[in-house]
Design a protein around this motif. Structure first.
Motif, PDB file in Angstrom:
ATOM      1  N   GLN A 155       0.834  -1.214   0.000  1.00  0.00           N
ATOM      2  CA  GLN A 155       0.000   0.000   0.000  1.00  0.00           C
ATOM      3  C   GLN A 155       0.862   1.256   0.000  1.00  0.00           C
ATOM      4  O   GLN A 155       0.642   2.175  -0.783  1.00  0.00           O
ATOM      5  CB  GLN A 155      -0.827   0.039   1.294  1.00  0.00           C
ATOM      6  N   LEU A 156       1.825   1.287   0.922  1.00  0.00           N
ATOM      7  CA  LEU A 156       2.654   2.486   1.044  1.00  0.00           C
ATOM      8  C   LEU A 156       3.456   2.719  -0.231  1.00  0.00           C
ATOM      9  O   LEU A 156       3.627   3.849  -0.689  1.00  0.00           O
ATOM     10  CB  LEU A 156       3.595   2.364   2.251  1.00  0.00           C
ATOM     11  N   MET A 157       3.945   1.616  -0.804  1.00  0.00           N
ATOM     12  CA  MET A 157       4.753   1.741  -2.015  1.00  0.00           C
ATOM     13  C   MET A 157       3.904   2.256  -3.187  1.00  0.00           C
ATOM     14  O   MET A 157       4.348   3.077  -3.983  1.00  0.00           O
ATOM     15  CB  MET A 157       5.365   0.385  -2.356  1.00  0.00           C
ATOM     16  N   GLU A 158       2.676   1.785  -3.248  1.00  0.00           N
ATOM     17  CA  GLU A 158       1.786   2.225  -4.329  1.00  0.00           C
ATOM     18  C   GLU A 158       1.540   3.741  -4.215  1.00  0.00           C
ATOM     19  O   GLU A 158       1.613   4.483  -5.189  1.00  0.00           O
ATOM     20  CB  GLU A 158       0.459   1.454  -4.246  1.00  0.00           C
TER      21      GLU A 158
ATOM     22  N   PRO B 227      17.790  -1.956  -5.063  1.00  0.00           N
ATOM     23  CA  PRO B 227      17.385  -3.262  -4.537  1.00  0.00           C
ATOM     24  C   PRO B 227      16.303  -3.214  -3.448  1.00  0.00           C
ATOM     25  O   PRO B 227      15.689  -4.231  -3.157  1.00  0.00           O
ATOM     26  CB  PRO B 227      18.687  -3.813  -3.949  1.00  0.00           C
ATOM     27  N   GLY B 228      16.058  -2.047  -2.855  1.00  0.00           N
ATOM     28  CA  GLY B 228      15.133  -1.984  -1.713  1.00  0.00           C
ATOM     29  C   GLY B 228      13.797  -1.351  -2.080  1.00  0.00           C
ATOM     30  O   GLY B 228      13.384  -1.347  -3.244  1.00  0.00           O
ATOM     31  N   ASN B 229      13.142  -0.805  -1.069  1.00  0.00           N
ATOM     32  CA  ASN B 229      11.817  -0.221  -1.288  1.00  0.00           C
ATOM     33  C   ASN B 229      11.867   1.042  -2.139  1.00  0.00           C
ATOM     34  O   ASN B 229      10.905   1.380  -2.825  1.00  0.00           O
ATOM     35  CB  ASN B 229      11.150   0.103   0.053  1.00  0.00           C
TER      36      ASN B 229
ATOM     37  N   MET C 195      17.338   4.591  -6.720  1.00  0.00           N
ATOM     38  CA  MET C 195      18.334   3.577  -6.338  1.00  0.00           C
ATOM     39  C   MET C 195      18.321   3.322  -4.840  1.00  0.00           C
ATOM     40  O   MET C 195      18.140   2.196  -4.399  1.00  0.00           O
ATOM     41  CB  MET C 195      19.713   4.010  -6.826  1.00  0.00           C
ATOM     42  N   PHE C 196      18.531   4.376  -4.076  1.00  0.00           N
ATOM     43  CA  PHE C 196      18.587   4.178  -2.625  1.00  0.00           C
ATOM     44  C   PHE C 196      17.681   5.161  -1.896  1.00  0.00           C
ATOM     45  O   PHE C 196      17.569   6.321  -2.288  1.00  0.00           O
ATOM     46  CB  PHE C 196      20.016   4.374  -2.110  1.00  0.00           C
ATOM     47  N   GLY C 197      17.104   4.670  -0.819  1.00  0.00           N
ATOM     48  CA  GLY C 197      16.288   5.518   0.035  1.00  0.00           C
ATOM     49  C   GLY C 197      16.946   5.679   1.389  1.00  0.00           C
ATOM     50  O   GLY C 197      18.183   5.710   1.487  1.00  0.00           O
TER      51      GLY C 197
HETATM   52  N1  LIG Z   1       7.010   5.270   5.357  1.00  0.00           N
HETATM   53  C1  LIG Z   1       8.020   4.725   4.735  1.00  0.00           C
HETATM   54  O1  LIG Z   1       8.946   4.409   5.397  1.00  0.00           O
HETATM   55  C2  LIG Z   1       8.002   4.524   3.302  1.00  0.00           C
HETATM   56  C3  LIG Z   1       9.157   4.166   2.578  1.00  0.00           C
HETATM   57  N2  LIG Z   1       9.164   4.078   1.257  1.00  0.00           N
HETATM   58  C4  LIG Z   1      10.390   3.922   0.510  1.00  0.00           C
HETATM   59  O2  LIG Z   1      11.221   3.000   1.087  1.00  0.00           O
HETATM   60  C5  LIG Z   1      12.535   3.536   1.148  1.00  0.00           C
HETATM   61  C6  LIG Z   1      13.321   2.849   2.160  1.00  0.00           C
HETATM   62  O3  LIG Z   1      13.360   1.524   1.759  1.00  0.00           O
HETATM   63  P1  LIG Z   1      14.446   0.493   2.300  1.00  0.00           P
HETATM   64  O4  LIG Z   1      14.434   0.516   3.761  1.00  0.00           O
HETATM   65  O5  LIG Z   1      14.172  -0.775   1.600  1.00  0.00           O
HETATM   66  O6  LIG Z   1      15.810   1.142   1.863  1.00  0.00           O
HETATM   67  P2  LIG Z   1      16.485   1.490   0.463  1.00  0.00           P
HETATM   68  O7  LIG Z   1      17.440   2.562   0.771  1.00  0.00           O
HETATM   69  O8  LIG Z   1      15.554   1.665  -0.614  1.00  0.00           O
HETATM   70  O9  LIG Z   1      17.264   0.167   0.070  1.00  0.00           O
HETATM   71  C7  LIG Z   1      17.994  -0.582   0.914  1.00  0.00           C
HETATM   72  C8  LIG Z   1      18.742  -1.553   0.028  1.00  0.00           C
HETATM   73  O10 LIG Z   1      19.883  -0.900  -0.477  1.00  0.00           O
HETATM   74  C9  LIG Z   1      21.049  -1.632  -0.123  1.00  0.00           C
HETATM   75  N3  LIG Z   1      22.139  -0.737   0.182  1.00  0.00           N
HETATM   76  C10 LIG Z   1      22.306   0.063   1.249  1.00  0.00           C
HETATM   77  N4  LIG Z   1      23.456   0.755   1.138  1.00  0.00           N
HETATM   78  C11 LIG Z   1      24.043   0.342  -0.005  1.00  0.00           C
HETATM   79  C12 LIG Z   1      25.257   0.668  -0.627  1.00  0.00           C
HETATM   80  N5  LIG Z   1      26.128   1.544  -0.096  1.00  0.00           N
HETATM   81  N6  LIG Z   1      25.538   0.086  -1.800  1.00  0.00           N
HETATM   82  C13 LIG Z   1      24.707  -0.820  -2.341  1.00  0.00           C
HETATM   83  N7  LIG Z   1      23.554  -1.185  -1.777  1.00  0.00           N
HETATM   84  C14 LIG Z   1      23.229  -0.611  -0.605  1.00  0.00           C
HETATM   85  C15 LIG Z   1      20.648  -2.439   1.037  1.00  0.00           C
HETATM   86  O11 LIG Z   1      21.458  -3.597   1.098  1.00  0.00           O
HETATM   87  P3  LIG Z   1      22.254  -3.987   2.446  1.00  0.00           P
HETATM   88  O12 LIG Z   1      23.186  -2.835   2.711  1.00  0.00           O
HETATM   89  O13 LIG Z   1      21.202  -4.058   3.473  1.00  0.00           O
HETATM   90  O14 LIG Z   1      22.939  -5.218   2.092  1.00  0.00           O
HETATM   91  C16 LIG Z   1      19.217  -2.782   0.727  1.00  0.00           C
HETATM   92  O15 LIG Z   1      19.153  -3.852  -0.189  1.00  0.00           O
HETATM   93  C17 LIG Z   1      12.289   4.988   1.385  1.00  0.00           C
HETATM   94  O16 LIG Z   1      13.413   5.786   1.146  1.00  0.00           O
HETATM   95  C18 LIG Z   1      11.161   5.229   0.448  1.00  0.00           C
HETATM   96  O17 LIG Z   1      11.651   5.428  -0.869  1.00  0.00           O
HETATM   97  C19 LIG Z   1       7.923   4.179   0.496  1.00  0.00           C
HETATM   98  O18 LIG Z   1       7.862   3.105  -0.423  1.00  0.00           O
HETATM   99  C20 LIG Z   1       6.653   4.132   1.293  1.00  0.00           C
HETATM  100  C21 LIG Z   1       6.719   4.786   2.611  1.00  0.00           C
END
Ligand SMILES: NC(=O)C1=CN([C@@H]2O[C@H](COP(=O)(O)OP(=O)(O)OC[C@H]3O[C@@H](n4cnc5c(N)ncnc54)[C@H](OP(=O)(O)O)[C@@H]3O)[C@@H](O)[C@H]2O)[C@@H](O)CC1
Ligand SMILES: Cc1cc2nc3c(=O)[nH]c(=O)nc-3n(C[C@H](O)[C@H](O)[C@H](O)COP(=O)(O)O)c2cc1C
Ligand SMILES: Cc1ncc(COP(=O)(O)O)c(C=O)c1O
Ligand SMILES: [K+]
Length: 536
Positions: A104-107, A135-137, A204-206
């Motif tokens: 839901q949040l992602m949508e 790779p993440g959200n 790419m990253f959040g």
């Molecule tokens: N209310 C909310 O919260 C909502 C949040 N939402 C969204 O979610 C986002 C947060 O999502 P998220 O937690 O999945 O994190 P995100 O940064 O996308 O990815 C993490 C990935 O990146 C990787 N990674 C990390 N560092 C790295 C590096 N140096 N180099 C390479 N890889 C690296 C990491 O891998 P790891 O380091 O853990 O091995 C993992 O696989 C937020 O910003 C917003 O856009 C909305 O959808 C809805 C509402």
């Protein structure tokens, strides 16, 4: 569990009732009769608080304009920012006790990103979009945004090099594939992204990013940084839209070394993270319209009010407006002599029906232009209240400025502009008052408040203050509280314009518009309408 929900619901209700309404600001557009020199850029100084903002946003680059969607501008100083830890906590709370699912949040987040882009970058000029998804959200938000952008009329491409096998993500990929949206591998991307794309969505990253970007994202980020150098070399480069965090930036400190990506647009989600303070691009938006008051209270979040039904809201400094760059290219079906009605009134009705069917707001609003004996013209809007073979009718005050001018010169021009249809209609002719009976009948059909308003208003005279009108209104309300009929004042009634000329205009590309003019001609003692085409 029930206790938590019950408590938070109560808290939400009480917070809602006390919630301060944060002021929303808008900046006005005005008819662009001013033609600045090409280099003349200036910002609109006028910011006025309004209770329910519904405006267009104008931006700095040619082709960047707001669509019809509402947006508003919020003072950066009054907005709060989240730390990385708080962002993760909010995430957990939303998806824990508050009952949201990640889908839901992602949508909603992805939809916010797409609507923010659509508010600023028109698909007619910024069509080819590359969504680079991590790779993440954050990457998931990019996939969702790509789908919505497709439906908005853009042509998206997706680069999604590190996929997860979770059903949510494979579902998003299938959805994009079913729309024939191309997926490009990192190797398939050109060295220089500037030729093939108009918009690059950095998903790419959040907020979970940490350390230095690992392959292949390190190179992808470099590609975005390099665009900056192309731009310095005077080459047109695509705009970068970062989702939540400009990728590679420290989530709290921002672009620490100063050599990171420089997005043109940042769409913060839920609430801006601390790094957003360092964002200096022209377009900062907030999306993720799902924050319950309980969360806002807990994190002392001060967030701007979303206007109307919008999924995004502009925050930060308003961009500079280059009025000379504001333009639409009208694209409409051809409007040909063979198709038009012989009688302009039938043609008018046809177009009026189209305007009604297109759901345009107040299609009966028309500009009325008059001149008095001094020959100086003036225009104002009035509402068309009837149209038939005898003419076009509106109602007003018989002692107003327009009434004085009409008594001195009983000729006028009417102008309808139907924005959504790229059409205008001009009607010119002589004007006379409608019968007293007709005015009586229409007056009593109006809402009681408007009837009282018409009595109160000595239209076009100077009023010492609003309170005077309200005081008189209240007195009249009392006076007529027991009467079913409010008498029409003698100074209020209708006018009818008998058309002597019509022009139907339909916008076309390259300013080669269709203009068909109707003017009356005597043929064999009969009055017929002659139709000619005028140069645009
Ligand atoms: N209310 C909310 O919260 C909502 C949040 N939402 C969204 O979610 C986002 C947060 O999502 P998220 O937690 O999945 O994190 P995100 O940064 O996308 O990815 C993490 C990935 O990146 C990787 N990674 C990390 N560092 C790295 C590096 N140096 N180099 C390479 N890889 C690296 C990491 O891998 P790891 O380091 O853990 O091995 C993992 O696989 C937020 O910003 C917003 O856009 C909305 O959808 C809805 C509402
Ligand atoms: C959409 C719109 C519709 C309006 N309709 C009317 C109307 O039907 N009659 C009227 O007297 N004024 C109407 N007004 C107000 C007029 O534009 C104008 O302020 C007023 O009639 C005084 O004009 P004057 O001083 O030139 O006589 C309307 C304004 C707007 C924006
Ligand atoms: C001053 C004034 N008079 C009359 C009208 C027309 O109102 P109605 O639709 O009630 O006739 C308007 C509409 O905006 C108005 O502003
Ligand atoms: K990002």
């Amino acid at each position: 569990m029930r206790g938590v929900l019950g408590k938070s619901r109560k808290m939400i209700c009480s917070l809602l009732s006390q919630a301060p309404v944060s002021p929303a600001y808008y900046y006005r557009s005005s008819p662009s009769i001013y033609k600045p020199k090409p280099s003349n850029r200036f910002s609109w100084g006028f910011l006025a608080p309004i209770p329910s903002p519904a405006i267009r946003v104008f931006c700095s680059k040619p082709g960047e304009v707001g669509g019809l969607m509402a947006s508003s501008v919020q003072n950066q100083g009054s907005i709060s920012y989240l730390t990385q830890r708080e962002a993760a906590e909010v995430d957990e709370t939303l998806m824990g006790p508050l009952g949201f699912s990640v889908d839901q949040l992602m949508e909603l987040a992805g939809l916010s990103v797409a609507t923010s882009i659509a508010e600023v970058y028109k698909p007619s000029e910024y069509n080819r979009i590359l969504a680079i998804c991590g790779p993440g959200n954050n990457g998931g938000d990019g996939l969702v945004a790509a789908r919505h952008l497709y439906h908005f009329g853009y042509k998206p491409f997706v680069c999604y090099p590190k996929r997860t096998q979770k059903p949510l993500y494979s579902g998003l990929v299938t959805q994009l594939e079913s729309l024939s949206i191309p997926f490009l591998s990192v190797d398939e991307l050109p060295m220089d992204l500037s030729k093939d794309f108009d918009i690059l969505v950095d998903a790419m990253f959040g907020f979970s990013f940490h350390g230095a970007p690992r392959p292949p994202f390190d190179d992808l980020i470099k590609k975005l940084i390099n665009l900056h150098y192309y731009e310095q070399a005077q080459r047109k480069s695509p705009v970068i839209v970062s989702v939540d965090i400009p990728s590679g930036w420290h989530v709290e400190e921002g672009d620490v070394g100063g050599d990171g990506i420089k997005p043109d647009m940042l769409v913060s989600l839920t609430a801006p993270k601390l790094c957003a303070k360092k964002f200096s691009g022209p377009h900062h938006f907030l999306g993720g319209r799902f924050v319950p008051p309980a969360i806002a209270e807990k994190y002392k979040l001060q967030l701007p009010q979303y206007p109307g039904m919008s999924m995004c809201v502009r925050i930060g400094k308003p961009p500079q407006i280059d009025i000379s760059a504001l333009r639409e290219n009208y694209i409409s079906p051809e409007f040909l002599e063979e198709q038009v009605e012989a009688d302009p009134l039938d043609q008018f009705r046809k177009w009026f029906d189209d305007a009604m069917a297109a759901n345009l707001k107040e299609p009966n609003a028309m500009a009325l232009s008059t001149t008095g004996k001094d020959g100086k013209p003036s225009s104002r809007m009035v509402l068309l209240k009837g149209v038939d073979k005898d003419g076009f009718v509106w109602f007003t005050n018989y002692e107003s400025q327009k009434a004085r001018q009409l008594s001195e010169n009983p000729h006028a021009a009417l102008l309808f502009y139907w924005d959504g249809l790229n059409r205008q209609v001009r009607v010119e002719g002589s004007v006379e008052k409608v019968s007293d009976e007709e005015s009586e009948q229409y007056f009593h059909s109006r809402p009681r408040g408007s009837q009282l308003g018409a009595i109160v208003s000595k239209q076009s005279t100077v009023v010492p203050g609003r309170h005077v009108l309200h005081q008189q209104y209240k007195e009249l309300e009392e006076k007529y509280s027991k009467e079913s009929l409010i008498p029409k004042p003698k100074y209020w009634g209708g006018y009818r314009l008998k058309p002597e000329r019509f022009e139907f205009w339909q916008g076309q590309p390259s300013r080669l518009h269709d203009r068909l003019e109707y003017s009356p001609q005597e043929t064999d003692g009969k009055r017929v309408w002659k139709i000619v085409r005028l140069a645009p």
